[in-house]
Design a protein around this motif. Structure first.
Motif, PDB file in Angstrom:
ATOM      1  N   PRO A  89      43.675  44.460  41.514  1.00 48.41           N
ATOM      2  CA  PRO A  89      42.533  44.381  41.880  1.00 48.41           C
ATOM      3  C   PRO A  89      41.137  44.876  42.110  1.00 48.41           C
ATOM      4  CG  PRO A  89      43.269  45.146  38.929  1.00 48.41           C
ATOM      5  CD  PRO A  89      43.933  44.501  40.190  1.00 48.41           C
ATOM      6  N   GLN A  90      41.018  43.134  41.155  1.00 53.83           N
ATOM      7  CA  GLN A  90      39.708  41.812  42.264  1.00 53.83           C
ATOM      8  C   GLN A  90      39.758  41.880  43.256  1.00 53.83           C
ATOM      9  OE1 GLN A  90      41.815  42.023  39.385  1.00 53.83           O
ATOM     10  NE2 GLN A  90      40.474  41.036  37.926  1.00 53.83           N
ATOM     11  N   GLY A  93      39.182  44.940  45.303  1.00 58.84           N
ATOM     12  CA  GLY A  93      37.992  45.295  45.066  1.00 58.84           C
ATOM     13  C   GLY A  93      36.886  44.548  45.856  1.00 58.84           C
ATOM     14  N   ALA A  97      34.585  46.389  48.941  1.00 61.11           N
ATOM     15  CA  ALA A  97      32.503  45.356  48.898  1.00 61.11           C
ATOM     16  C   ALA A  97      32.236  45.226  50.447  1.00 61.11           C
ATOM     17  CB  ALA A  97      33.185  44.988  47.888  1.00 61.11           C
ATOM     18  N   VAL A 107      32.523  44.815  42.770  1.00 59.90           N
ATOM     19  CA  VAL A 107      33.541  45.798  43.045  1.00 59.90           C
ATOM     20  C   VAL A 107      34.954  45.466  41.769  1.00 59.90           C
ATOM     21  CG1 VAL A 107      34.847  47.485  44.378  1.00 59.90           C
ATOM     22  CG2 VAL A 107      32.217  46.921  44.638  1.00 59.90           C
ATOM     23  N   ILE A 108      36.107  46.063  41.752  1.00 59.15           N
ATOM     24  CA  ILE A 108      37.124  46.564  41.492  1.00 59.15           C
ATOM     25  C   ILE A 108      37.742  47.768  41.151  1.00 59.15           C
ATOM     26  CG2 ILE A 108      36.516  46.762  38.791  1.00 59.15           C
ATOM     27  CD1 ILE A 108      38.314  44.521  38.156  1.00 59.15           C
ATOM     28  N   VAL A 109      38.986  47.885  41.192  1.00 59.88           N
ATOM     29  CA  VAL A 109      39.579  48.680  41.720  1.00 59.88           C
ATOM     30  C   VAL A 109      40.302  49.317  40.123  1.00 59.88           C
ATOM     31  CG1 VAL A 109      41.629  49.452  42.849  1.00 59.88           C
ATOM     32  CG2 VAL A 109      40.006  49.246  44.075  1.00 59.88           C
ATOM     33  N   ASN A 116      36.432  56.724  36.407  1.00 58.85           N
ATOM     34  CA  ASN A 116      35.696  55.563  36.699  1.00 58.85           C
ATOM     35  C   ASN A 116      34.334  56.543  36.307  1.00 58.85           C
ATOM     36  OD1 ASN A 116      36.756  52.979  36.728  1.00 58.85           O
ATOM     37  ND2 ASN A 116      37.437  53.493  39.674  1.00 58.85           N
ATOM     38  N   PHE A 247      37.693  53.237  43.102  1.00 57.13           N
ATOM     39  CA  PHE A 247      37.514  52.083  42.820  1.00 57.13           C
ATOM     40  C   PHE A 247      35.514  52.208  42.049  1.00 57.13           C
ATOM     41  CE2 PHE A 247      35.754  53.555  46.937  1.00 57.13           C
ATOM     42  CZ  PHE A 247      34.235  53.471  47.199  1.00 57.13           C
ATOM     43  N   PHE A 249      31.113  50.885  41.652  1.00 61.41           N
ATOM     44  CA  PHE A 249      30.682  49.190  41.802  1.00 61.41           C
ATOM     45  C   PHE A 249      29.855  48.777  40.658  1.00 61.41           C
ATOM     46  CE2 PHE A 249      26.442  48.906  42.911  1.00 61.41           C
ATOM     47  CZ  PHE A 249      26.041  47.104  43.488  1.00 61.41           C
ATOM     48  N   GLU A 301      45.588  48.459  49.238  1.00 65.42           N
ATOM     49  CA  GLU A 301      45.503  47.163  50.593  1.00 65.42           C
ATOM     50  C   GLU A 301      45.833  46.988  51.377  1.00 65.42           C
ATOM     51  OE1 GLU A 301      45.161  42.564  48.451  1.00 65.42           O
ATOM     52  OE2 GLU A 301      46.913  43.831  48.198  1.00 65.42           O
TER      53      GLU A 301
END
Length: 425
Positions: A89-90, A93, A97, A107-109, A116, A247, A249, A301
């Protein structure tokens, strides 16, 4: 927009330049032309629906095979560590970003766009105690309005929606949070992120931007605009596949104060200590809830590799060239067929889609799909065409409008097959 692009847009308005040969000349000069090879597209199809579901990048199948046949089937639970599943996730993200003008730690997914948005709306209200209004826009994507109304009911504040041109005037000291979609899903009109965010901050309000039709389609400068929060989906212009995770932010300056309402174990400071009291993780990780949808993350990804070494200014220039060409061709070839234009003619106010209106819009879209030109329909009368600049060409635009003209000239849409509504439009 550059002066070169303004000149090109003006040239496209001249009928003597609107030929397929001219389109081929534009394609020959396209610095992004080679990016089309990064996607798997079916032969004979012109795909103008990347604003709803992006085309599949060629890198995705091999990554999914590896994840399924090796990491899951062979590695089993060891792959959380051995295949670096846990920090996905990081990691994903941070890649997103780069496309939205944020730092990797912002930013993270996780989860869906709706979830979200819910988390950020509640968090923003908690950061503005005493304020009683969630402000939104009439005509925003319905889920955004539904979620905002639900949060208002849950928290005892009001949800107020105004016309797009009334947003700035409606911002006052009672507004806790403004929620807007940067590019409108129906019209494709772009909001001025910097000006609206600045005005919201002047009255002490926070802003949540929905980037569903922005990320991967055009440059976005969240930090330069001093944005507070944003959400966006992974399956439109980011091409992560159907239902790809969303995602979120959160600007660095807000992360320490952020208290999102779904306090799951992956958002805990020490999730594998399995304590019974929730302590939020530091930074953006506190936006996590439960176990990430790993297969969706892997697909997204891999899909993001299609943006490797892509200049976002070139992406924007090509997008505007494609949409300007489409509008000019509609003007030239479809006069008298009853079409209206719902998208701004001014390129600076336009995202990466063009929306036409027609009373028989649904049937016309179905007739086009049967001919290999895929767009979509939004009630009551919108024909939407998305222009993903990484895999579309100017010749595609010419051929799409030529097909649309033939559908209209022959009234090919006027059949029971095309007029019968399907479940998904």
């Amino acid at each position: 927009m550059s002066s070169n692009h303004r000149t090109e847009s003006q040239a496209l308005a001249q009928a003597d330049l609107l030929s397929r040969e001219h389109c081929l000349q534009l394609d020959a000069q396209d610095p992004l032309a080679a990016c089309r090879e990064r996607f798997t597209l079916p032969a004979g199809v012109i795909y103008l629906d990347g604003n709803s579901l992006g085309a599949m990048p060629a890198a995705v199948p091999a990554r999914m095979r590896q994840a399924i046949e090796q990491e899951w089937a062979v590695g089993l639970i060891r792959s959380w560590n051995d295949a670096d599943w846990y920090p996905a996730p990081q990691r994903v993200g941070a890649r997103i970003a780069e496309l939205i003008g944020a730092s990797g730690s912002e930013v993270i997914v996780a989860d869906s766009t709706s979830v979200n948005l819910f988390k950020l709306l509640v968090a923003a209200l908690r950061m503005r105690p005493g304020r009683q209004t969630i402000l939104g826009e009439n005509g925003n994507f319905p889920t955004d309005a539904y979620v905002a109304a639900g949060v208002a009911e849950l928290t005892g504040v009001q949800h107020r929606a105004v016309a797009p041109d009334e947003v700035l005037a409606a911002l006052n000291e009672d507004v806790a949070v403004l929620t807007l979609t940067h590019v409108n899903y129906k019209s494709g009109q772009v909001y001025d992120m910097a000006a609206i965010t600045r005005r919201a901050h002047e009255v002490g309000a926070l802003v949540i931007w929905d980037l569903a039709h922005t990320a991967g389609a055009m440059p976005c400068e969240l930090n330069a605009c001093e944005a507070d929060f944003a959400v966006g989906c992974g399956y439109k212009y980011l091409n992560g596949g159907p239902g790809a995770p969303s995602f979120a932010f959160v600007a660095t300056r807000h992360q320490a104060a952020l208290r999102q309402p779904i306090t799951g174990w992956h958002g805990h400071a020490t999730p594998f200590a399995f304590g019974q009291t929730y302590t939020p993780a530091p930074g953006i990780d506190r936006m996590l809830v439960g176990t990430a949808p790993q297969m969706g993350l892997f697909s997204l990804e891999a899909a993001l590799s299609a943006f490797d070494d892509v200049d976002l200014q070139q992406l924007r220039a090509k997008s505007l060239s494609l949409t300007s060409l489409f509008i000019a061709l509609v003007d030239q070839q479809l006069s008298g067929h009853g079409f209206g234009l719902a998208t701004p003619r001014n390129p600076a106010l336009r995202g990466s889609q063009v929306s036409l209106t027609h009373e028989q819009g649904y049937a016309i879209v179905q007739a086009l799909i049967a001919r290999g030109v895929i767009g979509d329909f939004r009630a009551p009368d919108i024909l939407r065409f998305g222009f993903a600049a990484l895999y579309l060409s100017h010749a595609d635009v010419w051929d799409a409008v030529t097909t649309l003209k033939d559908v209209m000239d022959r009234r090919s849409w006027a059949t029971p097959e095309f007029m019968a509504r399907k479940a998904v439009t």
